[in-house]
Every structure is written in C-alpha cells, then in structure tokens.
Design a protein around this motif. Structure first.
Motif, mmCIF file in Angstrom:
data_model
loop_
_atom_site.group_PDB
_atom_site.id
_atom_site.type_symbol
_atom_site.label_atom_id
_atom_site.label_comp_id
_atom_site.label_asym_id
_atom_site.label_seq_id
_atom_site.Cartn_x
_atom_site.Cartn_y
_atom_site.Cartn_z
ATOM 1 N N ALA A 17 0.823 -1.209 0.000
ATOM 2 C CA ALA A 17 0.000 0.000 0.000
ATOM 3 C C ALA A 17 0.859 1.263 0.000
ATOM 4 O O ALA A 17 0.426 2.310 -0.491
ATOM 5 N N THR A 18 2.055 1.174 0.526
ATOM 6 C CA THR A 18 2.917 2.345 0.646
ATOM 7 C C THR A 18 3.874 2.512 -0.532
ATOM 8 O O THR A 18 4.125 3.632 -0.974
ATOM 9 N N HIS A 21 3.986 0.541 -6.854
ATOM 10 C CA HIS A 21 3.398 1.377 -7.915
ATOM 11 C C HIS A 21 2.834 2.677 -7.357
ATOM 12 O O HIS A 21 1.735 3.100 -7.726
ATOM 13 N N LYS A 22 3.563 3.296 -6.469
ATOM 14 C CA LYS A 22 3.132 4.539 -5.827
ATOM 15 C C LYS A 22 4.095 5.669 -6.156
ATOM 16 O O LYS A 22 5.268 5.442 -6.429
ATOM 17 N N VAL A 39 -3.946 13.393 -7.370
ATOM 18 C CA VAL A 39 -4.758 12.428 -6.629
ATOM 19 C C VAL A 39 -6.231 12.677 -6.904
ATOM 20 O O VAL A 39 -6.990 11.746 -7.220
ATOM 21 N N LYS A 42 -7.359 11.445 -10.072
ATOM 22 C CA LYS A 42 -7.056 10.021 -10.225
ATOM 23 C C LYS A 42 -6.002 9.765 -11.312
ATOM 24 O O LYS A 42 -6.052 8.762 -12.020
ATOM 25 N N ALA A 44 -2.594 9.919 -10.464
ATOM 26 C CA ALA A 44 -1.484 9.249 -9.797
ATOM 27 C C ALA A 44 -1.936 8.736 -8.431
ATOM 28 O O ALA A 44 -2.794 9.329 -7.783
ATOM 29 N N ASP A 45 -1.326 7.634 -8.046
ATOM 30 C CA ASP A 45 -1.556 7.071 -6.721
ATOM 31 C C ASP A 45 -0.423 7.580 -5.838
ATOM 32 O O ASP A 45 0.694 7.052 -5.868
ATOM 33 N N VAL A 46 -0.683 8.634 -5.090
ATOM 34 C CA VAL A 46 0.351 9.324 -4.328
ATOM 35 C C VAL A 46 0.237 8.959 -2.851
ATOM 36 O O VAL A 46 -0.854 8.930 -2.289
ATOM 37 N N VAL A 47 1.382 8.693 -2.253
ATOM 38 C CA VAL A 47 1.476 8.475 -0.809
ATOM 39 C C VAL A 47 2.280 9.643 -0.245
ATOM 40 O O VAL A 47 3.392 9.913 -0.694
#
Length: 132
Positions: A17-18, A21-22, A39, A42, A44-47
């Motif tokens: 999750a972290t 592909h982040k 984000v 939608k 990019a999947d940014v952490v």
C-alpha cells in the motif's frame, strides 16, 4: 526459526500500500498542491510521507514492522534487528532503530547476509504465492 513469514501479512500489505506502484511525496514538498490535484483527478496514486529518501524509508519500514510485531503479539520474543532499503546497487540505507543488545541477548546469533531478505522476497514473488 524465528517466526513464520505468514504472520507478516500485515507488513506485506502495508509495504504494498505504501510503495508498490506509488508516487511518494514529502508532506512539505513546495509543489504539494500539484500532487493533491493528481490524486483528486485520479492521475497518480500518491502516498504522502513525512520525509523521503532511502534513510527515511528504512526508518519508516522499521517503525511499521516493529509496530506490527507488537500488534500480533510476537514482540519482544521476535525483535527486529535492522531494515535495509536499496534503491539500486549504489544507493542504500540501513536503519537499526534504538535497539541495544547486551552480549547475552544474541548468543549464537549470526547476522544473515544483507541480501537474504531480497532473495526471500524474489522467491516468494516468483512462486506466485499471493498469500505470502
């Protein structure tokens, strides 16, 4: 034998999750609003994390792994020694936390080669075992 890797499924889930592909961005990045827009749209999947870099990622993983060991009731029987993060062959960091061992705490302990975790991880990924 220390503990069954199957007991570390919460850690695997957190790692995926972290990091999997982040896009990882520091919370104090001067262009933070751009990343929030990515984000929201939608794109990019940014952490968002406190700090970035191998050293800080190693510290983050160490703290999370230690927390999970406590949550699943394995700590203090199972203690984390260190976390190594390698971006590539020329950039890596090891975080050891604040664990100080007395001589009698690690009698008979032999530190495994640093690439052991990477070999285990590759082996699990190549086996296609999604439960590992």
């Amino acid at each position: 034998w220390c503990m069954d890797f199957g007991g570390l499924k919460p850690l695997k889930a957190w790692l995926q999750a972290t990091f999997d592909h982040k896009m990882i961005v520091a919370e104090d990045d001067p262009d933070i609003e751009i990343f929030h827009t990515l984000v929201d749209k939608k794109i990019a999947d940014v952490v968002f994390v406190r700090d970035v870099g191998c050293e800080k990622f190693a510290e983050m993983v160490y703290e999370q792994a230690e927390r999970i060991l406590k949550e699943i009731g394995e700590w203090p029987r199972v203690r984390l020694m260190s976390v190594k993060i390698a971006e590539h062959g020329g950039n890596s960091a090891v975080y050891t936390g604040d664990l100080e061992l007395k001589d009698d705490d690690h009698e008979g302990f032999r530190e495994p080669p640093m690439d052991l975790v990477a070999r285990i991880y590759r082996s699990v990924r190549e086996s296609g075992d999604s439960d590992s």
